[in-house]
Structures are given as C-alpha cells and as structure tokens.
Scaffold this motif. Structure first.
Motif, PDB file in Angstrom:
ATOM      1  N   VAL A  36       0.841  -1.196   0.000  1.00  0.00           N
ATOM      2  CA  VAL A  36       0.000   0.000   0.000  1.00  0.00           C
ATOM      3  C   VAL A  36       0.877   1.248   0.000  1.00  0.00           C
ATOM      4  CG1 VAL A  36      -1.721   1.313   1.310  1.00  0.00           C
ATOM      5  CG2 VAL A  36      -1.998  -1.158   1.012  1.00  0.00           C
ATOM      6  N   LYS A  37       1.947   1.240   0.794  1.00  0.00           N
ATOM      7  CA  LYS A  37       2.858   2.386   0.830  1.00  0.00           C
ATOM      8  C   LYS A  37       3.532   2.594  -0.526  1.00  0.00           C
ATOM      9  CE  LYS A  37       3.846   2.314   5.770  1.00  0.00           C
ATOM     10  NZ  LYS A  37       4.852   2.021   6.808  1.00  0.00           N
ATOM     11  N   ALA A  38       4.006   1.512  -1.133  1.00  0.00           N
ATOM     12  CA  ALA A  38       4.656   1.614  -2.445  1.00  0.00           C
ATOM     13  C   ALA A  38       3.674   2.113  -3.496  1.00  0.00           C
ATOM     14  CB  ALA A  38       5.232   0.263  -2.858  1.00  0.00           C
ATOM     15  N   PHE A  39       2.458   1.601  -3.455  1.00  0.00           N
ATOM     16  CA  PHE A  39       1.432   2.005  -4.412  1.00  0.00           C
ATOM     17  C   PHE A  39       1.106   3.484  -4.251  1.00  0.00           C
ATOM     18  CE2 PHE A  39      -2.704   2.407  -6.329  1.00  0.00           C
ATOM     19  CZ  PHE A  39      -2.606   1.602  -7.445  1.00  0.00           C
ATOM     20  N   GLN A  40       0.985   3.919  -2.997  1.00  0.00           N
ATOM     21  CA  GLN A  40       0.673   5.316  -2.703  1.00  0.00           C
ATOM     22  C   GLN A  40       1.793   6.237  -3.204  1.00  0.00           C
ATOM     23  OE1 GLN A  40       0.100   6.082   1.501  1.00  0.00           O
ATOM     24  NE2 GLN A  40      -1.500   7.570   1.020  1.00  0.00           N
ATOM     25  N   MET A  41       3.037   5.842  -2.989  1.00  0.00           N
ATOM     26  CA  MET A  41       4.174   6.644  -3.452  1.00  0.00           C
ATOM     27  C   MET A  41       4.201   6.729  -4.977  1.00  0.00           C
ATOM     28  SD  MET A  41       7.145   5.499  -0.700  1.00  0.00           S
ATOM     29  CE  MET A  41       8.340   5.419  -1.971  1.00  0.00           C
ATOM     30  N   ALA A  42       3.924   5.618  -5.649  1.00  0.00           N
ATOM     31  CA  ALA A  42       3.921   5.616  -7.112  1.00  0.00           C
ATOM     32  C   ALA A  42       2.821   6.532  -7.649  1.00  0.00           C
ATOM     33  CB  ALA A  42       3.749   4.194  -7.634  1.00  0.00           C
ATOM     34  N   LEU A  43       1.651   6.509  -7.026  1.00  0.00           N
ATOM     35  CA  LEU A  43       0.564   7.404  -7.433  1.00  0.00           C
ATOM     36  C   LEU A  43       0.968   8.864  -7.230  1.00  0.00           C
ATOM     37  CD1 LEU A  43      -2.872   5.975  -6.190  1.00  0.00           C
ATOM     38  CD2 LEU A  43      -2.131   6.333  -8.543  1.00  0.00           C
ATOM     39  N   ALA A  44       1.562   9.159  -6.081  1.00  0.00           N
ATOM     40  CA  ALA A  44       1.976  10.527  -5.767  1.00  0.00           C
ATOM     41  C   ALA A  44       3.032  11.029  -6.751  1.00  0.00           C
ATOM     42  CB  ALA A  44       2.509  10.612  -4.344  1.00  0.00           C
ATOM     43  N   ALA A  72      -9.077   1.942  -2.966  1.00  0.00           N
ATOM     44  CA  ALA A  72      -9.527   3.185  -2.323  1.00  0.00           C
ATOM     45  C   ALA A  72      -8.587   4.336  -2.675  1.00  0.00           C
ATOM     46  CB  ALA A  72      -9.616   3.006  -0.814  1.00  0.00           C
ATOM     47  N   LEU A  73      -7.274   4.069  -2.732  1.00  0.00           N
ATOM     48  CA  LEU A  73      -6.309   5.100  -3.125  1.00  0.00           C
ATOM     49  C   LEU A  73      -6.578   5.571  -4.550  1.00  0.00           C
ATOM     50  CD1 LEU A  73      -3.003   3.627  -1.641  1.00  0.00           C
ATOM     51  CD2 LEU A  73      -4.148   5.737  -0.921  1.00  0.00           C
ATOM     52  N   GLU A  74      -6.874   4.632  -5.435  1.00  0.00           N
ATOM     53  CA  GLU A  74      -7.193   5.004  -6.816  1.00  0.00           C
ATOM     54  C   GLU A  74      -8.468   5.847  -6.859  1.00  0.00           C
ATOM     55  OE1 GLU A  74      -5.405   1.601  -9.743  1.00  0.00           O
ATOM     56  OE2 GLU A  74      -7.336   1.161  -8.808  1.00  0.00           O
ATOM     57  N   GLU A  75      -9.466   5.421  -6.106  1.00  0.00           N
ATOM     58  CA  GLU A  75     -10.742   6.137  -6.095  1.00  0.00           C
ATOM     59  C   GLU A  75     -10.565   7.581  -5.617  1.00  0.00           C
ATOM     60  OE1 GLU A  75     -14.825   5.471  -3.778  1.00  0.00           O
ATOM     61  OE2 GLU A  75     -14.184   3.715  -4.937  1.00  0.00           O
ATOM     62  N   GLN A  77      -8.191   9.394  -6.238  1.00  0.00           N
ATOM     63  CA  GLN A  77      -7.606  10.115  -7.376  1.00  0.00           C
ATOM     64  C   GLN A  77      -8.554  10.107  -8.585  1.00  0.00           C
ATOM     65  OE1 GLN A  77      -4.473  11.627  -7.298  1.00  0.00           O
ATOM     66  NE2 GLN A  77      -4.508  11.130  -5.130  1.00  0.00           N
ATOM     67  N   ASN A  78      -9.799   9.699  -8.351  1.00  0.00           N
ATOM     68  CA  ASN A  78     -10.800   9.583  -9.420  1.00  0.00           C
ATOM     69  C   ASN A  78     -10.386   8.597 -10.506  1.00  0.00           C
ATOM     70  OD1 ASN A  78     -12.715  11.381  -8.312  1.00  0.00           O
ATOM     71  ND2 ASN A  78     -11.450  13.100  -8.997  1.00  0.00           N
ATOM     72  N   ILE A  79      -9.688   7.553 -10.094  1.00  0.00           N
ATOM     73  CA  ILE A  79      -9.309   6.472 -11.003  1.00  0.00           C
ATOM     74  C   ILE A  79     -10.195   5.284 -10.648  1.00  0.00           C
ATOM     75  CG2 ILE A  79      -7.469   4.913 -11.755  1.00  0.00           C
ATOM     76  CD1 ILE A  79      -5.478   7.069 -10.664  1.00  0.00           C
ATOM     77  N   PHE A  80     -10.990   4.837 -11.596  1.00  0.00           N
ATOM     78  CA  PHE A  80     -11.858   3.698 -11.351  1.00  0.00           C
ATOM     79  C   PHE A  80     -11.127   2.418 -11.706  1.00  0.00           C
ATOM     80  CE2 PHE A  80     -14.534   7.381 -12.185  1.00  0.00           C
ATOM     81  CZ  PHE A  80     -15.245   7.415 -10.989  1.00  0.00           C
ATOM     82  N   SER A  81     -11.486   1.324 -11.055  1.00  0.00           N
ATOM     83  CA  SER A  81     -10.733   0.077 -11.210  1.00  0.00           C
ATOM     84  C   SER A  81     -10.614  -0.353 -12.667  1.00  0.00           C
ATOM     85  CB  SER A  81     -11.347  -1.034 -10.368  1.00  0.00           C
ATOM     86  OG  SER A  81     -12.652  -1.325 -10.812  1.00  0.00           O
ATOM     87  N   SER A  82     -11.602  -0.061 -13.488  1.00  0.00           N
ATOM     88  CA  SER A  82     -11.532  -0.470 -14.892  1.00  0.00           C
ATOM     89  C   SER A  82     -10.451   0.293 -15.657  1.00  0.00           C
ATOM     90  CB  SER A  82     -12.893  -0.293 -15.569  1.00  0.00           C
ATOM     91  OG  SER A  82     -13.300   1.059 -15.501  1.00  0.00           O
ATOM     92  N   GLN A  83     -10.079   1.486 -15.179  1.00  0.00           N
ATOM     93  CA  GLN A  83      -9.021   2.254 -15.830  1.00  0.00           C
ATOM     94  C   GLN A  83      -7.722   2.259 -15.023  1.00  0.00           C
ATOM     95  OE1 GLN A  83     -11.966   4.517 -15.224  1.00  0.00           O
ATOM     96  NE2 GLN A  83     -12.926   3.966 -17.153  1.00  0.00           N
ATOM     97  N   GLY A  84      -7.755   1.673 -13.851  1.00  0.00           N
ATOM     98  CA  GLY A  84      -6.597   1.722 -12.969  1.00  0.00           C
ATOM     99  C   GLY A  84      -5.628   0.585 -13.186  1.00  0.00           C
ATOM    100  N   THR A  85      -4.832   0.381 -12.181  1.00  0.00           N
ATOM    101  CA  THR A  85      -3.845  -0.688 -12.176  1.00  0.00           C
ATOM    102  C   THR A  85      -4.543  -2.040 -12.255  1.00  0.00           C
ATOM    103  OG1 THR A  85      -2.340   0.656 -10.853  1.00  0.00           O
ATOM    104  CG2 THR A  85      -2.021  -1.732 -10.765  1.00  0.00           C
TER     105      THR A  85
END
Length: 131
Positions: A36-44, A72-75, A77-85
C-alpha cells in the motif's frame, strides 16, 4: 509495464520476478502494508504501477485488505478500477470464499500458485496488458 510483486515467500517472489522481468521494471513488497505504501508513493509520483501481483496470506496486512486499500487510493484520485492498475491475485488459496472476496474487492484476475508462465501471460492478454 511497471509491476509491483507483493509476496512474503521468497521463492514465490523470485519466480514472479523471473517471469515478469523482461516486461519492464519490477518492484517487490513483502507484505500488504509495504504494498500500500509503495502504491501510494507511485501514485503521488504520477508513475503508477501497471500491474500488481498480490498474494493473500501475508503478515502485517493480508492481500484482501491491501486490495481494498489500493482501490480506495485510486478512487481518491478519481481512477476507477476499470481504468486503474490491473491487480492479479497470486495465491495458494483456491476456496470460493477467497475468490469471491477478491473479485468483490475489484481484483482483475486470480491465479493459484504455483504461477505458470503460460497462464500468467494468458491473464495479461485477457486484461489487454501491453507487455
């Protein structure tokens, strides 16, 4: 294809790294909390992961919890699962309860260990991944 491999078992982690190394950078996390931390950093950093391979049974935070937190982190950022990672659960658990929970948490695919290269590539194709 930038990949995050989330796996507490060293051998399984090495196998996934070996299978995916030719497709782009691979990062590893040994538990859900690190993931989760790595994912959050990559998004940031505006450099999100294209793929996450996520085990379920791990210390600190299991894969089901990490899946929900990542979505939830993607959401946020207004990224929906169908367009996300794209998230593939890679686990030894094959019971209906875990499979249903993973898809309810919006995983994209579910592979039972040991992960077979042909099956992994088939799932990547199914998901439209460019590798």
């Amino acid at each position: 294809m930038k990949t995050l491999i989330v796996e507490d078992d060293f051998t399984s982690r090495l196998l996934l790294q070996e299978l995916l190394k030719g497709f782009g950078p691979t990062h590893v996390a040994a538990n859900g909390l690190e993931a989760v931390k790595a994912f959050q950093m990559a998004l940031a950093d505006k450099a999100p992961y294209d793929l996450v391979c996520l085990d379920i049974m791990m210390p600190e935070m299991n894969g089901q919890e990490a899946l929900k937190k990542i979505r939830a982190l993607e959401e946020e950022q207004n990224i929906f699962s169908s367009q996300g990672t794209k998230i593939i659960m890679t686990t030894s658990l094959n019971d209906p309860q875990n499979v249903i929970e993973a898809f309810s948490g919006l995983c994209d695919a579910y592979l039972v260990k040991p992960v077979d290269k042909a099956k992994l590539l088939e799932r990547l194709d199914d998901l439209g991944m460019q590798y």
